[in-house]
Scaffold this motif. Structure first.
Motif, mmCIF file in Angstrom:
data_model
loop_
_atom_site.group_PDB
_atom_site.id
_atom_site.type_symbol
_atom_site.label_atom_id
_atom_site.label_comp_id
_atom_site.label_asym_id
_atom_site.label_seq_id
_atom_site.Cartn_x
_atom_site.Cartn_y
_atom_site.Cartn_z
ATOM 1 N N THR A 1 1.203 -1.343 -0.135
ATOM 2 C CA THR A 1 -0.125 0.716 -0.272
ATOM 3 C C THR A 1 1.150 1.267 -0.146
ATOM 4 O OG1 THR A 1 -1.774 1.320 0.589
ATOM 5 C CG2 THR A 1 -0.409 0.584 2.232
ATOM 6 N N THR A 2 0.284 2.723 0.205
ATOM 7 C CA THR A 2 0.901 4.006 -0.503
ATOM 8 C C THR A 2 0.786 4.336 1.269
ATOM 9 O OG1 THR A 2 -0.930 4.286 -1.167
ATOM 10 C CG2 THR A 2 0.802 3.688 -2.808
ATOM 11 N N THR A 3 2.212 5.522 1.521
ATOM 12 C CA THR A 3 2.107 6.053 2.885
ATOM 13 C C THR A 3 1.015 7.214 2.977
ATOM 14 O OG1 THR A 3 3.386 8.096 1.204
ATOM 15 C CG2 THR A 3 4.419 6.175 2.449
ATOM 16 N N ASP B 1 5.772 4.708 -1.479
ATOM 17 C CA ASP B 1 5.049 6.448 -1.493
ATOM 18 C C ASP B 1 4.672 6.050 -2.971
ATOM 19 O OD1 ASP B 1 5.826 9.344 -1.860
ATOM 20 O OD2 ASP B 1 6.406 8.913 -3.534
ATOM 21 N N PRO B 2 3.776 6.684 -3.242
ATOM 22 C CA PRO B 2 3.207 5.937 -4.298
ATOM 23 C C PRO B 2 3.789 6.548 -5.640
ATOM 24 C CG PRO B 2 1.723 8.763 -3.090
ATOM 25 C CD PRO B 2 3.702 7.680 -2.221
ATOM 26 N N THR C 1 -4.334 1.046 -3.433
ATOM 27 C CA THR C 1 -3.737 2.201 -2.897
ATOM 28 C C THR C 1 -5.027 2.903 -3.347
ATOM 29 O OG1 THR C 1 -2.618 3.963 -3.352
ATOM 30 C CG2 THR C 1 -2.982 2.593 -4.766
ATOM 31 N N THR D 1 -5.210 10.445 -4.114
ATOM 32 C CA THR D 1 -4.729 9.675 -2.423
ATOM 33 C C THR D 1 -5.439 11.072 -0.992
ATOM 34 O OG1 THR D 1 -2.546 10.206 -2.236
ATOM 35 C CG2 THR D 1 -2.645 8.473 -2.867
ATOM 36 N N VAL E 1 -1.301 7.664 -9.074
ATOM 37 C CA VAL E 1 -0.097 6.599 -9.049
ATOM 38 C C VAL E 1 -0.165 6.480 -10.276
ATOM 39 C CG1 VAL E 1 -0.133 5.236 -6.684
ATOM 40 C CG2 VAL E 1 -2.014 4.118 -8.511
#
Length: 534
Positions: A247-249, A274-275, A295, A299, A306
């Protein structure tokens, strides 16, 4: 265009209220006009039509109820049903009750309540006849825009409930009955299409699912009680115990909490990148047996994007699925499935519902994947109320108008804010300064109605700015007709100390502004005036 398999699994039924039922002197025999046909029909095709009356008709309807059936909901009082015998519906139709010969002459059908006289053949007009099931894949034959699809998909074309009403009826029921045990056995052995229990499906909900499927180009869509319900059930279904996900931050905080605190109890681990970190994604795929890349794009709250096409290619090479939460994008601004993703998720509470009055979540994708999620959903619950489904249907009919206005307002305000001396930073994919602007341009047709920005101030001066605004509501959520503003440090992260909030990039002066459909000049004047207080 592929749509939800529910449209093919369940035959439509027709329900029409007779105006004569309101008369005290209503005769016992009624003339029934053949329903409308969505296309040309020949005489021999009539032999495939079935005239059905619901079981236990007498028991369900008292004389008073029948006289007032239009007031108690046509969806709950089924007077008659015309169905065409289509092999691809996934069910075995009953024996043909009416053939062409029977329609050629005046015929009386015994219902057990009133005599119903079928109209004579010389009154038959194919322009006044209607099949209730129109192949959903024909949407694209004359609906060329997402706006038109959002209005008519699942309803005028292929609605599971066919009535004279323009709007879809709300089917308020917790269970569905079977006339006899043999029918129940046929249903259990998949020879008969029906619902069984309200947790497993609802006719009103199917309409909303069909709309989303049509917009996303999905085979199937499943609606649940909230966006978080959709996220959690999906993650538990597609990531096995002991599995791994990426997943992303930057993401919705409650999603991150579920991934960090709940999934580990099932032995599920996660890599957070990070994306824009494609290298980090490649490394995670090489080192772990990754089941899912999950994700948002854009975001929350920094609107990072992404590269869905690239990410999908890399993940699929390693056997991993890709799920994109497209809530900020909407199905109009971004087609995640067409870009290669396996599943697209939405908090339908936001732009899809669009009126700040309903909670819902949706997932769309292939029938195989959605069915797997649906099986767990049937166990866990989290069912969307049919009244909420109606609000989703209603909201989607103005989706393209709202999103167009919100895209325009957000883009113009992001540019104004970026140039303002009292704004330090603006996060919006439509700005050239955004780190993923080129990616957004490639995969989005509009950049959404939410703009995040940092004002030139601390916690309290930012609070003063927010309080000075007169148009937006201070509230969580976004995507509705009314503008909404919040200070994430307070609204979503207040339980964490400042140092912990900063780890997630949540500074005290960060503001998230969801633009509604108010007049642009009014919003502009309100924001600029509030900035002067900093």
């Amino acid at each position: 265009m592929a749509v939800s398999s529910c449209a093919m699994a369940f035959p439509a039924f027709e329900c029409r209220s007779d105006p004569d039922y309101h008369r005290n002197d209503a005769p016992s025999a009624r003339k029934i006009k053949p329903p409308m046909l969505h296309g040309a029909v020949s005489a021999y095709e009539l032999s495939s039509m079935i005239l059905k009356f619901p079981p236990n008709f007498v028991r369900q309807l008292s004389n008073k109820a029948r006289r007032n059936c239009s007031n108690i909901g046509v969806a709950q009082v089924v007077a008659a049903s015309w169905s065409n015998d289509q092999g691809d519906l996934g069910f075995k139709p009953a024996a043909k009750a009416v053939d062409a010969g029977a329609l050629a002459a005046s015929a009386t059908v015994e219902t057990g309540v009133d005599e119903v006289v079928v109209a004579e053949s010389n009154t038959f007009d194919r322009e006044n006849v209607q099949f209730e099931v129109s192949p959903p894949f024909k949407y694209a034959s004359f609906l060329n825009s997402d706006g038109s699809v959002a209005i008519h998909a699942g309803e005028r074309l292929g609605r599971g409930i066919v009535t004279d009403a323009i709007t879809t009826p709300v089917v308020n029921t917790s269970a569905y009955f079977f006339k006899k045990t043999a029918d129940l056995i046929d249903f259990k052995e998949k020879r008969r299409a029906s619902f069984e229990y309200g947790r497993y499906g609802n006719y009103t909900t199917i309409v909303a699912e069909e709309k989303i499927s049509a917009l996303e180009g999905a085979e199937s869509t499943l609606l649940m009680a909230s966006g978080m319900c959709a996220s959690t059930v999906l993650l538990m279904t597609l990531v096995p115990a002991g599995g791994h996900l990426v997943t992303t931050t930057d993401c919705y905080r409650k999603t991150r909490i579920f991934i960090e605190a709940i999934l580990p109890k099932m032995g599920i681990t996660a890599t957070v990148i990070d994306p824009a970190d494609i290298g980090g994604l490649k490394s995670a795929l090489e080192k772990n047996n990754v089941s899912l890349f999950f994700t948002e794009s854009p975001t929350n709250p920094f609107l990072r994007c992404v590269d869905i096409e690239l990410v999908s290619k890399l993940c699929h090479e390693r056997g991993a699925l890709v799920c994109i939460d497209g809530t900020f994008a909407t199905p109009l601004n971004q087609k995640a499935l067409a870009l290669g993703a396996d599943i697209v998720l939405h908090s339908a509470t936001k732009f899809i519902g669009g009126h700040n009055d309903v909670l819902a979540g949706s997932i769309s994708g292939s029938e195989k994947l959605i069915s797997a999620v649906r099986n767990l959903h049937h166990i866990l619950g989290g069912v969307l109320n049919p009244n909420a489904a109606y609000l989703i249907i209603r909201g989607m009919k103005t989706l393209h108008l709202r999103v167009q206005q919100q895209n325009s307002t957000a883009q113009k305000m992001a540019e104004i804010l970026e140039a303002h001396p009292k704004v330090r930073c603006v996060y919006y994919p439509g700005l050239v300064s955004h780190p993923e602007h080129q990616i957004a341009k490639k995969q989005m047709t509009g950049f959404g109605g939410v703009v995040s920005f940092e004002v030139d101030g601390d916690l309290h001066s930012t609070e003063k700015f927010v309080d000075t605004l007169q148009i937006p509501y201070i509230a969580p959520s976004f995507g509705g007709c009314e503008s909404i503003v919040d200070q994430p440090a307070i609204m979503s992260y207040w339980d964490l100390p400042q140092s912990e909030r900063a780890k997630y990039g949540i500074l005290d002066n960060l503001v998230r502004f969801s633009f509604g459909v108010e007049d642009f000049e009014d919003l502009k004047a309100d924001i600029l005036q509030a900035l002067e207080t900093i």
